[in-house]
Motif scaffolding. Structure first.
Motif, PDB file in Angstrom:
ATOM      1  N   LEU A 207    -106.587  18.302 -74.267  1.00  0.00           N
ATOM      2  CA  LEU A 207    -106.421  17.088 -75.062  1.00  0.00           C
ATOM      3  C   LEU A 207    -106.395  17.396 -76.555  1.00  0.00           C
ATOM      4  N   VAL A 208    -107.220  18.342 -76.989  1.00  0.00           N
ATOM      5  CA  VAL A 208    -107.210  18.773 -78.395  1.00  0.00           C
ATOM      6  C   VAL A 208    -105.817  19.282 -78.761  1.00  0.00           C
ATOM      7  N   THR A 209    -105.274  20.130 -77.916  1.00  0.00           N
ATOM      8  CA  THR A 209    -103.927  20.674 -78.157  1.00  0.00           C
ATOM      9  C   THR A 209    -102.898  19.558 -78.235  1.00  0.00           C
ATOM     10  N   LYS A 210    -102.980  18.599 -77.318  1.00  0.00           N
ATOM     11  CA  LYS A 210    -102.040  17.475 -77.305  1.00  0.00           C
ATOM     12  C   LYS A 210    -102.148  16.663 -78.595  1.00  0.00           C
ATOM     13  N   PHE A 211    -103.368  16.340 -79.000  1.00  0.00           N
ATOM     14  CA  PHE A 211    -103.551  15.559 -80.218  1.00  0.00           C
ATOM     15  C   PHE A 211    -103.064  16.323 -81.454  1.00  0.00           C
ATOM     16  N   GLU A 212    -103.343  17.619 -81.508  1.00  0.00           N
ATOM     17  CA  GLU A 212    -102.900  18.409 -82.662  1.00  0.00           C
ATOM     18  C   GLU A 212    -101.378  18.490 -82.736  1.00  0.00           C
ATOM     19  N   LYS A 213    -100.711  18.509 -81.597  1.00  0.00           N
ATOM     20  CA  LYS A 213     -99.242  18.554 -81.589  1.00  0.00           C
ATOM     21  C   LYS A 213     -98.626  17.216 -81.959  1.00  0.00           C
ATOM     22  N   ASN A 214     -99.249  16.124 -81.488  1.00  0.00           N
ATOM     23  CA  ASN A 214     -98.637  14.803 -81.635  1.00  0.00           C
ATOM     24  C   ASN A 214     -99.061  14.036 -82.883  1.00  0.00           C
ATOM     25  N   TYR A 215    -100.147  14.444 -83.511  1.00  0.00           N
ATOM     26  CA  TYR A 215    -100.636  13.723 -84.684  1.00  0.00           C
ATOM     27  C   TYR A 215    -100.888  14.707 -85.823  1.00  0.00           C
ATOM     28  N   ALA A 216    -100.746  14.216 -87.036  1.00  0.00           N
ATOM     29  CA  ALA A 216    -101.005  15.045 -88.209  1.00  0.00           C
ATOM     30  C   ALA A 216    -102.505  15.045 -88.485  1.00  0.00           C
TER      31      ALA A 216
END
Length: 98
Positions: A39-48
């Motif tokens: 989830l951390v990876t997903k959030f870092e990819k999708n949000y600034a």
């Protein structure tokens, strides 16, 4: 009682030592850490988001909301099942009165 196992899990690039009481608990901790890291990876990819604390807060909100949503759904399911049981009970009572 067996001695607690000492394990290390990595969350968002930091290592955390944890004591667990048995292998199932260890497996659960490792799976949870993997879900958090995914989830951390997903959030870092999708949000600034540049701050790990913000990403971890978003993860915490995501997981906590899932727990709450599941509790609400479970309560709704119990209420629906109770209503159906009540209806069936009424039908049975009506048939027995005939």
């Amino acid at each position: 009682m067996a001695e607690p196992l000492k394990i290390k899990v990595t969350i968002a690039g930091r290592v955390y030592p944890i004591r667990v009481n048995h292998e199932n608990e260890e497996e659960g901790m490792r799976k949870a850490a993997k879900h958090i890291n995914d989830l951390v990876t997903k959030f870092e990819k999708n949000y600034a988001v540049s701050d790990k604390q913000d990403v971890l807060a978003m993860c915490a909100l995501q997981f906590a909301s899932l727990v709450e949503i599941n509790a609400i759904n479970k309560e709704d399911d119990i209420n629906k099942a109770t209503e159906k049981i009540y209806q069936l009970s009424n039908l049975i009572d009506e048939q027995l009165k005939k």
